[in-house]
Design a protein around this motif. Structure first.
Motif, PDB file in Angstrom:
ATOM      1  N   GLU A   1       0.859  -1.179   0.000  1.00 58.12           N
ATOM      2  CA  GLU A   1       0.000   0.000   0.000  1.00 58.12           C
ATOM      3  C   GLU A   1       0.894   1.228   0.000  1.00 58.12           C
ATOM      4  O   GLU A   1       1.702   1.415   0.912  1.00 58.12           O
ATOM      5  N   VAL A   2       0.761   2.042  -1.033  1.00 60.36           N
ATOM      6  CA  VAL A   2       1.566   3.249  -1.178  1.00 60.36           C
ATOM      7  C   VAL A   2       0.675   4.447  -0.898  1.00 60.36           C
ATOM      8  O   VAL A   2      -0.382   4.605  -1.507  1.00 60.36           O
ATOM      9  N   ASN A   3       1.106   5.283   0.036  1.00 56.61           N
ATOM     10  CA  ASN A   3       0.392   6.512   0.364  1.00 56.61           C
ATOM     11  C   ASN A   3       1.326   7.670   0.026  1.00 56.61           C
ATOM     12  O   ASN A   3       2.233   7.985   0.791  1.00 56.61           O
ATOM     13  N   THR A   4       1.090   8.303  -1.127  1.00 54.58           N
ATOM     14  CA  THR A   4       1.994   9.370  -1.560  1.00 54.58           C
ATOM     15  C   THR A   4       1.710  10.691  -0.855  1.00 54.58           C
ATOM     16  O   THR A   4       2.551  11.586  -0.880  1.00 54.58           O
ATOM     17  N   GLU A   5       0.566  10.808  -0.218  1.00 52.51           N
ATOM     18  CA  GLU A   5       0.280  12.018   0.552  1.00 52.51           C
ATOM     19  C   GLU A   5       1.140  12.049   1.820  1.00 52.51           C
ATOM     20  O   GLU A   5       1.703  13.076   2.182  1.00 52.51           O
ATOM     21  N   GLU A   6       1.248  10.889   2.482  1.00 48.67           N
ATOM     22  CA  GLU A   6       2.070  10.791   3.695  1.00 48.67           C
ATOM     23  C   GLU A   6       3.481  10.297   3.388  1.00 48.67           C
ATOM     24  O   GLU A   6       4.320  10.226   4.283  1.00 48.67           O
ATOM     25  N   MET A   7       3.730   9.891   2.110  1.00 48.49           N
ATOM     26  CA  MET A   7       5.024   9.351   1.651  1.00 48.49           C
ATOM     27  C   MET A   7       5.417   8.131   2.489  1.00 48.49           C
ATOM     28  O   MET A   7       6.507   8.049   3.052  1.00 48.49           O
ATOM     29  N   THR A   8       4.485   7.158   2.551  1.00 49.68           N
ATOM     30  CA  THR A   8       4.738   5.895   3.246  1.00 49.68           C
ATOM     31  C   THR A   8       4.402   4.727   2.330  1.00 49.68           C
ATOM     32  O   THR A   8       3.642   4.870   1.365  1.00 49.68           O
ATOM     33  N   ILE A   9       4.965   3.580   2.674  1.00 45.61           N
ATOM     34  CA  ILE A   9       4.671   2.344   1.962  1.00 45.61           C
ATOM     35  C   ILE A   9       4.568   1.228   2.988  1.00 45.61           C
ATOM     36  O   ILE A   9       5.350   1.185   3.941  1.00 45.61           O
TER      37      ILE A   9
ATOM     38  N   LEU B   1       8.841   6.456   2.403  1.00 49.12           N
ATOM     39  CA  LEU B   1       9.054   6.401   0.966  1.00 49.12           C
ATOM     40  C   LEU B   1       9.637   7.739   0.524  1.00 49.12           C
ATOM     41  O   LEU B   1       9.081   8.796   0.832  1.00 49.12           O
ATOM     42  N   THR B   2      10.760   7.698  -0.160  1.00 49.16           N
ATOM     43  CA  THR B   2      11.424   8.906  -0.620  1.00 49.16           C
ATOM     44  C   THR B   2      11.592   8.847  -2.122  1.00 49.16           C
ATOM     45  O   THR B   2      11.957   7.805  -2.670  1.00 49.16           O
ATOM     46  N   SER B   3      11.330   9.972  -2.777  1.00 47.99           N
ATOM     47  CA  SER B   3      11.493  10.074  -4.228  1.00 47.99           C
ATOM     48  C   SER B   3      12.518  11.160  -4.530  1.00 47.99           C
ATOM     49  O   SER B   3      12.635  12.135  -3.792  1.00 47.99           O
ATOM     50  N   ARG B   4      13.257  10.999  -5.609  1.00 45.88           N
ATOM     51  CA  ARG B   4      14.281  11.976  -6.000  1.00 45.88           C
ATOM     52  C   ARG B   4      13.666  13.054  -6.885  1.00 45.88           C
ATOM     53  O   ARG B   4      12.866  12.756  -7.763  1.00 45.88           O
ATOM     54  N   THR B   5      14.072  14.303  -6.689  1.00 43.08           N
ATOM     55  CA  THR B   5      13.577  15.376  -7.558  1.00 43.08           C
ATOM     56  C   THR B   5      14.206  15.275  -8.949  1.00 43.08           C
ATOM     57  O   THR B   5      13.580  15.637  -9.932  1.00 43.08           O
TER      58      THR B   5
ATOM     59  N   GLY C   1      13.831   5.512   8.234  1.00 38.94           N
ATOM     60  CA  GLY C   1      14.440   6.787   8.591  1.00 38.94           C
ATOM     61  C   GLY C   1      15.933   6.582   8.555  1.00 38.94           C
ATOM     62  O   GLY C   1      16.570   6.723   7.507  1.00 38.94           O
ATOM     63  N   PRO C   2      16.516   6.139   9.688  1.00 39.82           N
ATOM     64  CA  PRO C   2      17.964   5.911   9.704  1.00 39.82           C
ATOM     65  C   PRO C   2      18.389   4.600   9.021  1.00 39.82           C
ATOM     66  O   PRO C   2      19.534   4.468   8.598  1.00 39.82           O
ATOM     67  N   ILE C   3      17.484   3.655   8.903  1.00 42.48           N
ATOM     68  CA  ILE C   3      17.838   2.358   8.312  1.00 42.48           C
ATOM     69  C   ILE C   3      17.198   2.243   6.930  1.00 42.48           C
ATOM     70  O   ILE C   3      15.971   2.248   6.798  1.00 42.48           O
ATOM     71  N   MET C   4      18.058   2.138   5.906  1.00 43.67           N
ATOM     72  CA  MET C   4      17.561   2.022   4.546  1.00 43.67           C
ATOM     73  C   MET C   4      17.336   0.553   4.210  1.00 43.67           C
ATOM     74  O   MET C   4      18.195  -0.283   4.460  1.00 43.67           O
ATOM     75  N   PHE C   5      16.155   0.244   3.638  1.00 40.24           N
ATOM     76  CA  PHE C   5      15.865  -1.118   3.218  1.00 40.24           C
ATOM     77  C   PHE C   5      16.310  -1.355   1.782  1.00 40.24           C
ATOM     78  O   PHE C   5      16.981  -2.331   1.490  1.00 40.24           O
ATOM     79  N   PHE C   6      15.914  -0.460   0.868  1.00 39.51           N
ATOM     80  CA  PHE C   6      16.362  -0.614  -0.519  1.00 39.51           C
ATOM     81  C   PHE C   6      16.084   0.641  -1.335  1.00 39.51           C
ATOM     82  O   PHE C   6      15.232   1.444  -0.983  1.00 39.51           O
ATOM     83  N   ASP C   7      16.833   0.771  -2.426  1.00 34.71           N
ATOM     84  CA  ASP C   7      16.576   1.734  -3.488  1.00 34.71           C
ATOM     85  C   ASP C   7      15.989   0.955  -4.648  1.00 34.71           C
ATOM     86  O   ASP C   7      16.327  -0.211  -4.856  1.00 34.71           O
ATOM     87  N   ALA C   8      15.141   1.598  -5.418  1.00 36.43           N
ATOM     88  CA  ALA C   8      14.527   0.900  -6.550  1.00 36.43           C
ATOM     89  C   ALA C   8      14.099   1.901  -7.615  1.00 36.43           C
ATOM     90  O   ALA C   8      13.907   3.090  -7.338  1.00 36.43           O
TER      91      ALA C   8
END
Length: 128
Positions: A59-67, A78-82, A93-100
């Motif tokens: 479930e992706v919530n782009t308003e709250e930027m969570t997954i 959830l973080t997106s690059r500009t 937050g401090p622990i990254m799970f993956f980039d995709a």
């Protein structure tokens, strides 16, 4: 027993027919592959909602930027690059799970998430 020139002629006809079958199969495969083509997302909002793969629901919530991975999991950041909207980072937050990289099909009914630095890719279908 057949004379050699006639045998060679039949052999050439058989090869020609086989080449036509191979080319036809290749064209058919190409057409099918093009129908399921994915493009990079242009906006993170394109992946908002619930998605289901063969073994997982996200479930992706782009308003709250969570997954959320699974219905009972905690929301991850959830973080997106500009500079590259198709590249996301999932973390606590401090622990990254993956980039995709995230790709979407033409009608928006499927997304593909290709994890970076891991040979792992998953296709998800939109849940209505």
């Amino acid at each position: 027993m057949m004379p050699a020139p006639e045998y060679i002629k039949q052999l050439r006809i058989g090869q020609s027919s086989m080449i036509k079958k191979i080319v036809s199969l290749f064209v058919l495969t190409l057409l099918i592959a093009c129908n399921n083509s994915f493009d990079k997302i242009k906006s993170i909002d394109e992946i908002n909602g619930k998605w289901k793969s063969s073994n997982q629901i996200i479930e992706v919530n782009t308003e709250e930027m969570t997954i959320k991975f699974g219905l009972d999991s905690i929301p991850l950041i959830l973080t997106s690059r500009t500079y590259d909207r198709s590249k996301i980072t999932v973390s606590t937050g401090p622990i990254m799970f993956f980039d995709a990289h995230v790709y979407i099909n033409n009608d928006g009914s499927k997304i593909r998430i290709d994890k970076i630095n891991v040979d792992e890719s998953a296709v998800y279908e939109k849940i209505k």
